[in-house]
Design a protein around this motif. Sequence first.
Motif, PDB file in Angstrom:
ATOM      1  N   TYR A   4       0.865  -1.174   0.000  1.00 17.79           N
ATOM      2  CA  TYR A   4       0.000   0.000   0.000  1.00 17.79           C
ATOM      3  C   TYR A   4       0.905   1.227   0.000  1.00 17.79           C
ATOM      4  CZ  TYR A   4      -3.547   3.391   1.066  1.00 17.79           C
ATOM      5  OH  TYR A   4      -4.365   4.484   1.014  1.00 17.79           O
ATOM      6  N   GLU A   5       1.109   1.779  -1.186  1.00 15.77           N
ATOM      7  CA  GLU A   5       2.153   2.767  -1.412  1.00 15.77           C
ATOM      8  C   GLU A   5       1.939   4.072  -0.645  1.00 15.77           C
ATOM      9  OE1 GLU A   5       4.891   2.296  -2.816  1.00 15.77           O
ATOM     10  OE2 GLU A   5       4.655   0.514  -4.075  1.00 15.77           O
ATOM     11  N   GLU A   6       0.706   4.426  -0.378  1.00 14.71           N
ATOM     12  CA  GLU A   6       0.458   5.690   0.327  1.00 14.71           C
ATOM     13  C   GLU A   6       1.183   5.729   1.664  1.00 14.71           C
ATOM     14  OE1 GLU A   6      -3.209   8.452   2.025  1.00 14.71           O
ATOM     15  OE2 GLU A   6      -3.521   6.317   1.671  1.00 14.71           O
ATOM     16  N   LEU A   7       1.167   4.603   2.385  1.00 17.25           N
ATOM     17  CA  LEU A   7       1.771   4.540   3.706  1.00 17.25           C
ATOM     18  C   LEU A   7       3.033   3.691   3.739  1.00 17.25           C
ATOM     19  CD1 LEU A   7      -1.448   4.031   5.888  1.00 17.25           C
ATOM     20  CD2 LEU A   7      -0.304   6.177   5.314  1.00 17.25           C
ATOM     21  N   GLY A   8       3.387   3.059   2.611  1.00 19.11           N
ATOM     22  CA  GLY A   8       4.536   2.160   2.615  1.00 19.11           C
ATOM     23  C   GLY A   8       4.292   0.939   3.468  1.00 19.11           C
ATOM     24  N   GLY A  35       0.943  15.922  -2.451  1.00 18.52           N
ATOM     25  CA  GLY A  35      -0.213  15.249  -3.028  1.00 18.52           C
ATOM     26  C   GLY A  35      -1.223  14.932  -1.948  1.00 18.52           C
ATOM     27  N   ASN A  36      -1.100  13.763  -1.345  1.00 19.55           N
ATOM     28  CA  ASN A  36      -1.923  13.389  -0.217  1.00 19.55           C
ATOM     29  C   ASN A  36      -1.238  13.878   1.056  1.00 19.55           C
ATOM     30  OD1 ASN A  36      -2.881  11.635   2.026  1.00 19.55           O
ATOM     31  ND2 ASN A  36      -4.134  10.765   0.402  1.00 19.55           N
ATOM     32  N   LYS A  37      -1.983  14.519   1.927  1.00 23.35           N
ATOM     33  CA  LYS A  37      -1.384  15.090   3.130  1.00 23.35           C
ATOM     34  C   LYS A  37      -0.733  14.032   4.009  1.00 23.35           C
ATOM     35  CE  LYS A  37      -4.442  19.105   3.450  1.00 23.35           C
ATOM     36  NZ  LYS A  37      -5.423  19.813   4.289  1.00 23.35           N
ATOM     37  N   ALA A  38      -1.200  12.776   3.898  1.00 27.35           N
ATOM     38  CA  ALA A  38      -0.645  11.731   4.735  1.00 27.35           C
ATOM     39  C   ALA A  38       0.710  11.265   4.238  1.00 27.35           C
ATOM     40  CB  ALA A  38      -1.612  10.544   4.804  1.00 27.35           C
ATOM     41  N   TYR A  85     -10.952   4.851   3.585  1.00 29.39           N
ATOM     42  CA  TYR A  85      -9.708   4.518   4.280  1.00 29.39           C
ATOM     43  C   TYR A  85      -9.278   3.100   3.893  1.00 29.39           C
ATOM     44  CZ  TYR A  85     -10.102   8.542   7.434  1.00 29.39           C
ATOM     45  OH  TYR A  85     -10.167   9.813   7.961  1.00 29.39           O
ATOM     46  N   GLU A  86      -8.009   2.956   3.554  1.00 27.42           N
ATOM     47  CA  GLU A  86      -7.455   1.642   3.248  1.00 27.42           C
ATOM     48  C   GLU A  86      -6.798   1.087   4.514  1.00 27.42           C
ATOM     49  OE1 GLU A  86      -7.782  -0.220   0.696  1.00 27.42           O
ATOM     50  OE2 GLU A  86      -8.611   1.160  -0.797  1.00 27.42           O
ATOM     51  N   LEU A  87      -7.523   0.210   5.191  1.00 27.93           N
ATOM     52  CA  LEU A  87      -7.052  -0.363   6.443  1.00 27.93           C
ATOM     53  C   LEU A  87      -6.268  -1.643   6.180  1.00 27.93           C
ATOM     54  CD1 LEU A  87     -10.387   0.016   8.461  1.00 27.93           C
ATOM     55  CD2 LEU A  87      -8.414   1.572   8.485  1.00 27.93           C
ATOM     56  N   PRO A  88      -5.440  -2.085   7.122  1.00 27.14           N
ATOM     57  CA  PRO A  88      -4.782  -3.385   6.977  1.00 27.14           C
ATOM     58  C   PRO A  88      -5.840  -4.481   6.803  1.00 27.14           C
ATOM     59  CG  PRO A  88      -3.792  -2.139   8.775  1.00 27.14           C
ATOM     60  CD  PRO A  88      -5.018  -1.379   8.346  1.00 27.14           C
ATOM     61  N   PRO A  89      -5.578  -5.471   5.960  1.00 24.60           N
ATOM     62  CA  PRO A  89      -6.610  -6.470   5.649  1.00 24.60           C
ATOM     63  C   PRO A  89      -7.124  -7.242   6.851  1.00 24.60           C
ATOM     64  CG  PRO A  89      -4.455  -7.161   4.823  1.00 24.60           C
ATOM     65  CD  PRO A  89      -4.323  -5.735   5.232  1.00 24.60           C
ATOM     66  N   GLU A  90      -6.297  -7.407   7.876  1.00 23.70           N
ATOM     67  CA  GLU A  90      -6.771  -8.144   9.044  1.00 23.70           C
ATOM     68  C   GLU A  90      -7.879  -7.407   9.778  1.00 23.70           C
ATOM     69  OE1 GLU A  90      -2.754  -6.204  10.193  1.00 23.70           O
ATOM     70  OE2 GLU A  90      -3.642  -7.252   8.472  1.00 23.70           O
ATOM     71  N   MET A 144      -2.473   7.293  11.425  1.00 23.28           N
ATOM     72  CA  MET A 144      -1.964   7.226  10.056  1.00 23.28           C
ATOM     73  C   MET A 144      -2.396   8.388   9.165  1.00 23.28           C
ATOM     74  SD  MET A 144      -0.049   4.507   9.798  1.00 23.28           S
ATOM     75  CE  MET A 144       0.528   4.858  11.456  1.00 23.28           C
ATOM     76  N   TRP A 145      -3.571   8.962   9.437  1.00 23.99           N
ATOM     77  CA  TRP A 145      -4.110  10.033   8.595  1.00 23.99           C
ATOM     78  C   TRP A 145      -4.518  11.224   9.468  1.00 23.99           C
ATOM     79  CZ3 TRP A 145      -5.680   4.884   7.614  1.00 23.99           C
ATOM     80  CH2 TRP A 145      -5.310   4.377   6.359  1.00 23.99           C
ATOM     81  N   PRO A 146      -4.529  12.417   8.902  1.00 20.88           N
ATOM     82  CA  PRO A 146      -4.888  13.598   9.695  1.00 20.88           C
ATOM     83  C   PRO A 146      -6.370  13.957   9.657  1.00 20.88           C
ATOM     84  CG  PRO A 146      -4.003  14.296   7.578  1.00 20.88           C
ATOM     85  CD  PRO A 146      -3.945  12.786   7.587  1.00 20.88           C
ATOM     86  N   TYR A 147      -7.175  13.224   8.900  1.00 18.22           N
ATOM     87  CA  TYR A 147      -8.533  13.688   8.581  1.00 18.22           C
ATOM     88  C   TYR A 147      -9.510  13.528   9.741  1.00 18.22           C
ATOM     89  CZ  TYR A 147      -6.071  12.774   4.271  1.00 18.22           C
ATOM     90  OH  TYR A 147      -5.109  12.725   3.312  1.00 18.22           O
ATOM     91  N   TRP A 148      -9.331  12.542  10.608  1.00 19.56           N
ATOM     92  CA  TRP A 148     -10.243  12.367  11.729  1.00 19.56           C
ATOM     93  C   TRP A 148     -10.148  13.563  12.669  1.00 19.56           C
ATOM     94  CZ3 TRP A 148     -13.764   8.480  13.082  1.00 19.56           C
ATOM     95  CH2 TRP A 148     -14.280   8.554  14.372  1.00 19.56           C
TER      96      TRP A 148
END
Length: 327
Positions: free
Chosen positions: A115-119, A204-207, A232-237, A300-304
Amino acid sequence: MACGVKQYKPILLLIFNLNLINFVIAVQEEKVVTQGKFPSEFSFAIEHRIPRRLANFGEPKGVLQVHALDAISGSASRHISSSSSSTSAPASEASGTVLRSSRCPVDCVKYGTCYEELGRCDCPPGRVGADCSSLLAEPELTQLCTANGHTNVTCAAQLEPALCLNACNFRGRCVGGVCVCHPGFFGADCALSLAAKQPADGRGNKASGIRMELLAGQNYTARPSGPRIYVYELPPEMNTYQNLDRLDRPLMYLIWQRLLSAGLRVADAASADFFFVPVRVRLAYDSDRVVQTVSYIRAMWPYWNASQGGSRHIFVHTGDWGRDELS
């Protein structure tokens, strides 16, 4: 369903209800349109009529090649070459994506999805480690499968694409219900990829400072009238390990899929009207899952935090008592 919703609340509910009605009609009439504009037109509500069996797929014909390994970061430039013809175009060129240096360890795309956004390297069931290269040993594997409604047949095995979210948009393979995307694609349904043009200032994306796009090469555009919804792209688990065949109320997954084919989903969070949290909330004991999910999102993200503590964030609760079941 959402906090602080004013202008779009009636429209949003109406769109969701109309789409769900369309699902029911399509299933009852057994009319599945196979020539939809996007692969994600194949919803789980329709595709679950396909007989469940292990997919008889061989190994991918493309061979992953790694170049310019960065010994410090562990990242590498990658491309796909065809084993059948030296003149075949790379998979990324055919689909409109541009492969570049990955933010994940080298072997991640071999066993899982970066997941490239967060590595972040997302592993399918049965795989663990920073690059998903290690196998989960017994009895932990059996415990994991049982906890998510899988059997030894469906857990950590390659399955029919219909058993995964949006059939992985035909850009990956379905392993234990989790999409393992082809290199260059990522996300729970492999719909995302890095945009060909990245911002020069890294904003690009603030995160993460990168720009993403949806369904590259398919001329996907969000519906101009909105609402525009970021997922939101969460971990699959946290969400896709669960066996969809065993869920009595898969409404959250149906809405999740339909956001894309309805043209409501956007890859740019800064332009979003709402934020969709793809986590199943069914019973009182799911409260812990909600708390863990919100904690992860805030980290992980600033939006919340930027939305005054969850305003404009959408959860789908399918319990009988609504939010009173969350304590």
